[in-house]
Enzyme design. Structure first.
Site, PDB file in Angstrom:
ATOM      1  N   ARG A   5     -13.467  -3.783 -11.251  1.00  0.00           N
ATOM      2  CA  ARG A   5     -12.818  -4.297 -10.045  1.00  0.00           C
ATOM      3  C   ARG A   5     -11.935  -5.485 -10.393  1.00  0.00           C
ATOM      4  O   ARG A   5     -12.159  -6.180 -11.376  1.00  0.00           O
ATOM      5  CB  ARG A   5     -13.871  -4.755  -9.033  1.00  0.00           C
ATOM      6  CG  ARG A   5     -14.705  -3.653  -8.419  1.00  0.00           C
ATOM      7  CD  ARG A   5     -13.897  -2.677  -7.567  1.00  0.00           C
ATOM      8  NE  ARG A   5     -12.920  -3.341  -6.729  1.00  0.00           N
ATOM      9  CZ  ARG A   5     -13.089  -3.673  -5.466  1.00  0.00           C
ATOM     10  NH1 ARG A   5     -14.197  -3.411  -4.849  1.00  0.00           N
ATOM     11  NH2 ARG A   5     -12.135  -4.292  -4.790  1.00  0.00           N
ATOM     12  N   ARG A  61       2.646   2.409 -13.269  1.00  0.00           N
ATOM     13  CA  ARG A  61       3.545   3.350 -13.953  1.00  0.00           C
ATOM     14  C   ARG A  61       4.478   2.606 -14.911  1.00  0.00           C
ATOM     15  O   ARG A  61       4.744   3.074 -16.014  1.00  0.00           O
ATOM     16  CB  ARG A  61       4.350   4.158 -12.937  1.00  0.00           C
ATOM     17  CG  ARG A  61       3.513   5.069 -12.052  1.00  0.00           C
ATOM     18  CD  ARG A  61       2.843   6.168 -12.826  1.00  0.00           C
ATOM     19  NE  ARG A  61       2.199   7.119 -11.922  1.00  0.00           N
ATOM     20  CZ  ARG A  61       0.994   7.628 -12.118  1.00  0.00           C
ATOM     21  NH1 ARG A  61       0.287   7.288 -13.179  1.00  0.00           N
ATOM     22  NH2 ARG A  61       0.486   8.497 -11.267  1.00  0.00           N
ATOM     23  N   CYS A  72      -2.818   4.411  -3.442  1.00  0.00           N
ATOM     24  CA  CYS A  72      -2.628   3.152  -2.723  1.00  0.00           C
ATOM     25  C   CYS A  72      -3.093   3.345  -1.288  1.00  0.00           C
ATOM     26  O   CYS A  72      -2.687   4.306  -0.629  1.00  0.00           O
ATOM     27  CB  CYS A  72      -1.153   2.751  -2.705  1.00  0.00           C
ATOM     28  SG  CYS A  72      -0.456   2.418  -4.321  1.00  0.00           S
ATOM     29  N   GLU A  75      -5.669  -1.816   3.366  1.00  0.00           N
ATOM     30  CA  GLU A  75      -6.988  -2.416   3.549  1.00  0.00           C
ATOM     31  C   GLU A  75      -7.245  -2.665   5.029  1.00  0.00           C
ATOM     32  O   GLU A  75      -6.338  -3.033   5.765  1.00  0.00           O
ATOM     33  CB  GLU A  75      -7.007  -3.727   2.772  1.00  0.00           C
ATOM     34  CG  GLU A  75      -8.356  -4.303   2.587  1.00  0.00           C
ATOM     35  CD  GLU A  75      -8.285  -5.473   1.634  1.00  0.00           C
ATOM     36  OE1 GLU A  75      -8.555  -6.591   2.076  1.00  0.00           O
ATOM     37  OE2 GLU A  75      -7.938  -5.260   0.464  1.00  0.00           O
ATOM     38  N   ARG A  87      -6.142  -5.435  -4.240  1.00  0.00           N
ATOM     39  CA  ARG A  87      -7.404  -5.197  -4.942  1.00  0.00           C
ATOM     40  C   ARG A  87      -7.273  -3.882  -5.703  1.00  0.00           C
ATOM     41  O   ARG A  87      -6.558  -2.979  -5.273  1.00  0.00           O
ATOM     42  CB  ARG A  87      -8.562  -5.106  -3.953  1.00  0.00           C
ATOM     43  CG  ARG A  87      -8.893  -6.418  -3.269  1.00  0.00           C
ATOM     44  CD  ARG A  87      -9.981  -6.190  -2.204  1.00  0.00           C
ATOM     45  NE  ARG A  87     -10.490  -7.406  -1.632  1.00  0.00           N
ATOM     46  CZ  ARG A  87      -9.930  -8.062  -0.611  1.00  0.00           C
ATOM     47  NH1 ARG A  87      -8.815  -7.612  -0.074  1.00  0.00           N
ATOM     48  NH2 ARG A  87     -10.476  -9.165  -0.146  1.00  0.00           N
ATOM     49  N   TYR A 105     -10.341 -11.431 -11.333  1.00  0.00           N
ATOM     50  CA  TYR A 105      -9.835 -11.938 -10.054  1.00  0.00           C
ATOM     51  C   TYR A 105      -8.905 -13.105 -10.356  1.00  0.00           C
ATOM     52  O   TYR A 105      -9.324 -14.073 -10.989  1.00  0.00           O
ATOM     53  CB  TYR A 105     -10.994 -12.355  -9.145  1.00  0.00           C
ATOM     54  CG  TYR A 105     -11.779 -11.149  -8.691  1.00  0.00           C
ATOM     55  CD1 TYR A 105     -11.514 -10.549  -7.468  1.00  0.00           C
ATOM     56  CD2 TYR A 105     -12.740 -10.574  -9.514  1.00  0.00           C
ATOM     57  CE1 TYR A 105     -12.201  -9.412  -7.065  1.00  0.00           C
ATOM     58  CE2 TYR A 105     -13.427  -9.433  -9.125  1.00  0.00           C
ATOM     59  CZ  TYR A 105     -13.153  -8.861  -7.902  1.00  0.00           C
ATOM     60  OH  TYR A 105     -13.821  -7.729  -7.521  1.00  0.00           O
ATOM     61  N   ARG A 113     -14.922 -13.559  -5.365  1.00  0.00           N
ATOM     62  CA  ARG A 113     -16.108 -13.336  -6.207  1.00  0.00           C
ATOM     63  C   ARG A 113     -16.576 -14.636  -6.848  1.00  0.00           C
ATOM     64  O   ARG A 113     -16.483 -14.806  -8.059  1.00  0.00           O
ATOM     65  CB  ARG A 113     -15.787 -12.299  -7.286  1.00  0.00           C
ATOM     66  CG  ARG A 113     -15.564 -10.882  -6.799  1.00  0.00           C
ATOM     67  CD  ARG A 113     -16.781 -10.272  -6.104  1.00  0.00           C
ATOM     68  NE  ARG A 113     -17.984 -10.273  -6.901  1.00  0.00           N
ATOM     69  CZ  ARG A 113     -18.367  -9.264  -7.681  1.00  0.00           C
ATOM     70  NH1 ARG A 113     -17.664  -8.177  -7.767  1.00  0.00           N
ATOM     71  NH2 ARG A 113     -19.500  -9.361  -8.376  1.00  0.00           N
TER      72      ARG A 113
END
Length: 121
Positions: A5, A61, A72, A75, A87, A105, A113
């Site tokens: 992540r 890419r 994609c 959110e 994210r 992050y 986090r």
């Protein structure tokens, strides 16, 4: 197979910023976990609704991730959540366990986090 992540905040909603910051995030994930592009199975990107100038997948890419599946998604909105944020969840085929990978992050996304702050510095 493991998933890594990560997240990054974008300073302004421009195509250039979205693509360049996505590339920065992905490169950091790949380098920190010693991953080659051919080990990437898929990447799911989510972006907050205030990022509308480009798809983050373009950045993948542009750094040569051409064989992995990319998606994609927008959110969901949560009150008082971090804005201007991308994210990622990178699924890779590497000989590491889930607890051995390094999640990344960057910028204001570090606040997502706090449990990883010692590992991110």
């Amino acid at each position: 197979m493991v998933s890594i992540r990560g997240a990054i905040t974008i300073d302004t909603n421009t195509k250039e910023n979205i693509i360049n910051d996505t590339k920065t995030l992905l490169k950091d994930i790949l380098i920190s976990n010693n991953i080659n592009n051919d080990q990437i199975i898929s990447i799911i990107f989510s972006a907050t609704k205030d990022l509308t100038a480009a798809y983050p997948a373009i950045g993948a890419r542009e750094i040569g991730i051409v064989d992995a599946s990319l998606m994609c998604v927008s959110e969901m909105y949560v009150e008082n959540s971090l804005e201007m944020c991308i994210r990622v969840m990178v699924t890779v085929n590497i000989p590491k366990s889930q607890n051995e990978v390094k999640h990344i992050y960057l910028k204001k996304a570090k606040s997502l986090r706090p449990d990883l702050l010692d590992k991110m510095n």
